[in-house]
Scaffold this motif. Structure first.
Motif, mmCIF file in Angstrom:
data_model
loop_
_atom_site.group_PDB
_atom_site.id
_atom_site.type_symbol
_atom_site.label_atom_id
_atom_site.label_comp_id
_atom_site.label_asym_id
_atom_site.label_seq_id
_atom_site.Cartn_x
_atom_site.Cartn_y
_atom_site.Cartn_z
ATOM 1 N N GLY A 1 8.310 -6.465 -1.667
ATOM 2 C CA GLY A 1 7.583 -6.434 -0.466
ATOM 3 C C GLY A 1 8.217 -5.928 0.713
ATOM 4 N N SER A 2 9.755 -6.006 1.359
ATOM 5 C CA SER A 2 9.704 -5.074 2.876
ATOM 6 C C SER A 2 10.799 -3.843 2.023
ATOM 7 C CB SER A 2 10.480 -5.679 3.529
ATOM 8 O OG SER A 2 11.792 -6.399 3.036
ATOM 9 N N LEU A 3 10.623 -4.049 0.880
ATOM 10 C CA LEU A 3 11.902 -2.925 0.581
ATOM 11 C C LEU A 3 10.993 -1.913 -0.079
ATOM 12 C CD1 LEU A 3 14.778 -4.425 -1.589
ATOM 13 C CD2 LEU A 3 14.781 -2.990 1.149
ATOM 14 N N GLU A 4 9.145 -1.771 0.114
ATOM 15 C CA GLU A 4 8.199 -1.029 -0.686
ATOM 16 C C GLU A 4 8.682 0.490 0.127
ATOM 17 O OE1 GLU A 4 6.748 -0.856 -3.912
ATOM 18 O OE2 GLU A 4 6.525 0.885 -3.836
ATOM 19 N N PRO A 5 8.816 1.311 0.151
ATOM 20 C CA PRO A 5 8.116 2.688 0.134
ATOM 21 C C PRO A 5 6.770 3.478 0.071
ATOM 22 C CG PRO A 5 9.657 3.103 -1.597
ATOM 23 C CD PRO A 5 9.374 1.958 -2.279
ATOM 24 N N ASN A 6 6.406 2.692 -0.613
ATOM 25 C CA ASN A 6 4.281 3.710 -1.072
ATOM 26 C C ASN A 6 3.762 2.083 -0.733
ATOM 27 O OD1 ASN A 6 2.142 4.215 -1.288
ATOM 28 N ND2 ASN A 6 3.181 4.855 -3.526
ATOM 29 N N LYS A 7 3.185 1.776 0.180
ATOM 30 C CA LYS A 7 2.218 0.797 0.662
ATOM 31 C C LYS A 7 0.941 1.101 0.534
ATOM 32 C CE LYS A 7 5.445 -1.924 3.388
ATOM 33 N NZ LYS A 7 6.209 -3.452 3.050
ATOM 34 N N GLU A 8 0.819 2.265 -0.028
ATOM 35 C CA GLU A 8 -0.161 2.905 -0.314
ATOM 36 C C GLU A 8 -0.806 2.096 -1.847
ATOM 37 O OE1 GLU A 8 -3.149 6.684 -0.862
ATOM 38 O OE2 GLU A 8 -1.159 7.400 -0.947
ATOM 39 N N ILE A 9 -2.098 1.620 -1.599
ATOM 40 C CA ILE A 9 -3.223 1.350 -2.622
ATOM 41 C C ILE A 9 -3.168 2.017 -3.437
ATOM 42 C CG2 ILE A 9 -4.608 -1.110 -3.923
ATOM 43 C CD1 ILE A 9 -4.008 -2.734 -1.549
ATOM 44 N N THR A 10 -3.217 2.374 -4.574
ATOM 45 C CA THR A 10 -4.610 3.434 -5.316
ATOM 46 C C THR A 10 -4.601 2.964 -6.894
ATOM 47 O OG1 THR A 10 -1.625 3.784 -6.585
ATOM 48 C CG2 THR A 10 -2.793 4.802 -4.438
ATOM 49 N N SER A 11 -4.525 1.761 -6.761
ATOM 50 C CA SER A 11 -5.328 1.148 -7.719
ATOM 51 C C SER A 11 -6.579 -0.218 -8.099
ATOM 52 C CB SER A 11 -4.616 0.058 -8.412
ATOM 53 O OG SER A 11 -5.206 -1.209 -9.667
ATOM 54 N N HIS A 12 -7.695 0.188 -8.903
ATOM 55 C CA HIS A 12 -8.832 -0.198 -8.715
ATOM 56 C C HIS A 12 -9.321 -1.547 -8.487
ATOM 57 C CE1 HIS A 12 -8.121 0.035 -13.003
ATOM 58 N NE2 HIS A 12 -8.394 -1.221 -13.366
ATOM 59 N N GLU A 13 -7.928 -2.634 -8.631
ATOM 60 C CA GLU A 13 -8.025 -3.548 -8.242
ATOM 61 C C GLU A 13 -6.724 -4.254 -7.993
ATOM 62 O OE1 GLU A 13 -8.341 -5.660 -12.082
ATOM 63 O OE2 GLU A 13 -5.899 -5.555 -12.630
ATOM 64 N N ILE A 14 -6.250 -5.824 -7.705
ATOM 65 C CA ILE A 14 -5.158 -5.904 -7.211
ATOM 66 C C ILE A 14 -4.723 -7.551 -7.573
ATOM 67 C CG2 ILE A 14 -5.032 -4.281 -4.860
ATOM 68 C CD1 ILE A 14 -5.958 -6.434 -3.211
ATOM 69 N N GLY A 15 -3.972 -7.686 -7.527
ATOM 70 C CA GLY A 15 -3.924 -8.982 -7.913
ATOM 71 C C GLY A 15 -3.064 -9.943 -6.257
ATOM 72 N N ILE A 16 -3.435 -11.263 -6.003
ATOM 73 C CA ILE A 16 -3.086 -11.475 -4.662
ATOM 74 C C ILE A 16 -2.830 -12.894 -4.978
ATOM 75 C CG2 ILE A 16 -4.084 -12.631 -2.632
ATOM 76 C CD1 ILE A 16 -5.740 -10.294 -2.249
ATOM 77 N N VAL A 17 -1.456 -13.851 -4.667
ATOM 78 C CA VAL A 17 -0.731 -14.794 -5.110
ATOM 79 C C VAL A 17 -0.666 -15.428 -3.527
ATOM 80 C CG1 VAL A 17 1.041 -15.780 -5.657
ATOM 81 C CG2 VAL A 17 0.128 -14.371 -7.224
ATOM 82 N N ILE A 18 -1.413 -17.086 -3.053
ATOM 83 C CA ILE A 18 -1.586 -16.721 -2.303
ATOM 84 C C ILE A 18 -0.107 -18.253 -2.439
ATOM 85 C CG2 ILE A 18 -2.843 -18.322 -0.786
ATOM 86 C CD1 ILE A 18 -5.614 -17.507 -1.814
ATOM 87 N N GLU A 19 0.327 -18.747 -1.557
ATOM 88 C CA GLU A 19 1.605 -19.368 -1.503
ATOM 89 C C GLU A 19 1.852 -20.265 -0.270
ATOM 90 O OE1 GLU A 19 5.322 -17.840 -0.702
ATOM 91 O OE2 GLU A 19 5.730 -19.435 -1.364
ATOM 92 N N ALA A 20 1.659 -21.375 -0.392
ATOM 93 C CA ALA A 20 1.856 -22.463 0.687
ATOM 94 C C ALA A 20 3.372 -23.268 1.159
ATOM 95 C CB ALA A 20 1.048 -23.334 1.328
#
Lengths: 105, 452
Positions: free
Chosen positions: B359-378
């Motif tokens: 989350g906010s502590l992540e120093p490297n925000k660049e996406i370098t992968s060919h796929e990403i996972g997304i969790v949608i939460e309400a």
């Protein structure tokens, strides 16, 4: 000599210290490196603040714990464990930036 | 020299242990079998919902072995933070398990039940008296937060458990308790040094996690004398080393030299660790320093709504390169669509492969992968609204026509049908404060039951 923390540490871990704090433990491989690391203060409040993009005031303490060849840092959790928006309830995966941290020994 | 021996079968009641290790422990003639059953680590849900994070069958398996062995040897079994959080429903769940163990195995014993759930009224009065203080970095407690709080427990010290032992309890099921107390109580009752007893308890509470290789589901043995304590793992594949034990002293603590607990601090500034044999470590010098005012830590959680989540992934490089803009547009669409409904909700998108873990502590925000996972939460005030928001965000994102889109059939890969999960009640910590008490027994009522 420049080196990465993962090359001189046996353990680098993070964990909750209660629901409002995150604590990092770095346990070194050998006594000489540990002593040098302590003398040179390679882990200090500024480094931790910079690494995690947090204000220095949010670094609660840096403690050298000789019986375990360890240096420990504790920070204010960006949000309490389980708060809405939380990503790591146990706080066990927040150590990553330390693993690749370059230090001057 | 006199010695008090303690068997700690497992790090958390219900995590299990190998029978061979337990039998090795019993061969060493322990004076008490003790186990910690909980923690705040799994987060605020369990305390608020009154549910255990360990499984009932697994808890019954561990307790059956412990109680049968203890009755055969006429020694006490002490369980701390019953049911994971140590509130009334948690305590009652474990008490029911103990009763059924007694009946099914024809065992007779006196059971002490030590309550730790605190009335809200009590905390309100203490707060108004100025006797409730936050532990840094926790905010000050307000009456408003207290009002919202679902359940409050106090973390008991040694005293109520020592009292139950004095009054002849053979099995003690304690609600929320300071982790080391269940291991140290018998020793303190017998007049052993409180500092050494508590420090030994602090290590025994995690059983073999303090050995190398470590394990949370294997036994550990403690030997306490008037001058030191020793720790021995009971599985031949593990060893206690000065480093493994010292390193455990650091674990989950802000400051390993000063460990605050009920009624005082454990001072480890003069603690020394010695390698006594290949697998036994001896520890000396740990001291307990009582504080002027006896304080007890309170823990409380409040309900903040109901959660629905949808788990998805994307493998499209064009979509991945625009993920932030797409998320923002989906947020805007959700808000616009329900602007007349006046729903209050929390909508979150966790992007795994970028900052899903830190989350906010992540120093490297660049996406370098060919796929990403997304969790949608309400999260919303009712499950129905949470379902509505999550469902709408999910379907909007699935079919969203972002700039440059060439995959017009759908933007998300769902691993499951249904794609949305109703996750139920959501809690947050609302109290993590200390309260000044007049005596250490004030909050912890002891009840006795003869099990047969």
């Amino acid at each position: 000599m420049k080196t990465k923390l993962k090359d001189i540490a046996e353990v680098i871990r993070s964990k909750n210290a209660g629901p409002y704090e995150l604590t990092f433990d770095i346990i070194f491989k050998d006594w000489d490196t540990y002593q040098t690391a302590c003398d040179k203060k390679i882990i200090n409040e500024e480094i931790i603040a910079k690494l995690y993009h947090i204000p220095v005031e949010d670094v609660i303490n840096i403690i050298e714990f000789k019986p375990a060849k360890a240096i420990k840092a504790t920070i204010v959790r960006p949000m309490a464990s389980g708060e809405l928006g939380e990503t790591d309830v146990y706080g066990a995966q927040q150590h990553a930036p330390l693993v690749d941290l370059e230090v001057e020994l | 020299m006199r010695e008090l021996r303690v068997l700690s079968p497992t790090a958390i009641l219900g995590y299990g242990f190998p029978m061979e290790s337990f039998e090795e422990g019993m061969k060493r003639k322990p004076h008490v079998i003790a186990v910690d059953a909980g923690s705040t680590d799994p987060g605020p849900y369990y305390l608020g919902a009154g549910i255990s994070f360990t499984d009932e069958s697994a808890v019954k398996r561990d307790l059956t072995i412990m109680i049968k062995a203890a009755r055969e040897n006429n020694i006490p079994v002490i369980v701390g933070t019953a049911g994971g959080s140590g509130g009334e429903p948690h305590l009652q769940g474990v008490v029911d398990i103990v009763k059924s163990i007694g009946q099914e195995n024809n065992l007779e014993f006196k059971m002490a039940i030590i309550h730790a759930e605190i009335e809200k009224e009590y905390v309100i009065n203490k707060l108004l008296d100025g006797k409730v203080k936050p532990l840094h970095p926790v905010p000050e407690l307000t009456l408003e937060e207290l009002e919202k709080t679902e359940r409050i427990v106090g973390q008991m010290g040694l005293e109520p458990i020592v009292k139950a032992l004095d009054e002849g309890a053979e099995v003690i099921i304690a609600g929320r308790a300071y982790d080391p107390t269940v291991f140290a109580a018998l020793a303190v009752k017998e007049g052993f040094d409180e500092g050494l007893a508590l420090h030994m308890g602090k290590i025994l509470e995690c059983a073999s996690i303090a050995a190398t290789p470590g394990s949370g589901s294997d036994c550990m043995f403690g030997y306490l004398s008037d001058e030191d304590f020793r720790l021995e793992p009971l599985n031949p594949i593990r060893k206690c080393t000065t480093l493994s034990v010292a390193a455990h002293t650091l674990y989950e603590k802000t400051n390993p030299y000063v460990l605050p607990g009920p009624g005082g601090i454990l001072d480890l500034q003069e603690t020394k660790f010695y390698q006594e044999t290949d697998n036994i470590v001896k520890v000396t010098g740990s001291k307990f320093k009582p504080s002027k005012v006896y304080t007890v830590k309170l823990e409380g959680t409040k309900k903040v709504g109901y959660r629905t989540v949808s788990i998805a992934g994307t493998r499209d490089s064009i979509m991945i390169s625009q993920i932030d803009a797409i998320i923002q547009e989906v947020r805007d669409r959700v808000q616009d669509n329900f602007k007349d409904a006046d729903y209050k909700y929390h909508l979150d998108f966790k992007v795994y492969g970028r900052d899903g873990v830190m989350g906010s502590l992540e120093p490297n925000k660049e996406i370098t992968s060919h796929e990403i996972g997304i969790v949608i939460e309400a999260v919303a005030d009712t499950q129905k609204i949470a379902n509505t928001i999550c469902s709408f965000a999910r379907s909007t994102m699935l079919h969203y026509g972002y700039d440059g889109r060439i995959s017009t059939a759908g933007n998300l890969a769902f691993p499951y049908s249904p794609s949305d999960f109703k996750a139920g009640e959501v809690y947050e910590f609302s109290i993590y404060h200390i309260v000044e008490v007049d005596d250490p027994y004030e909050l912890f009522k002891i009840e006795y039951v003869n099990v047969k």
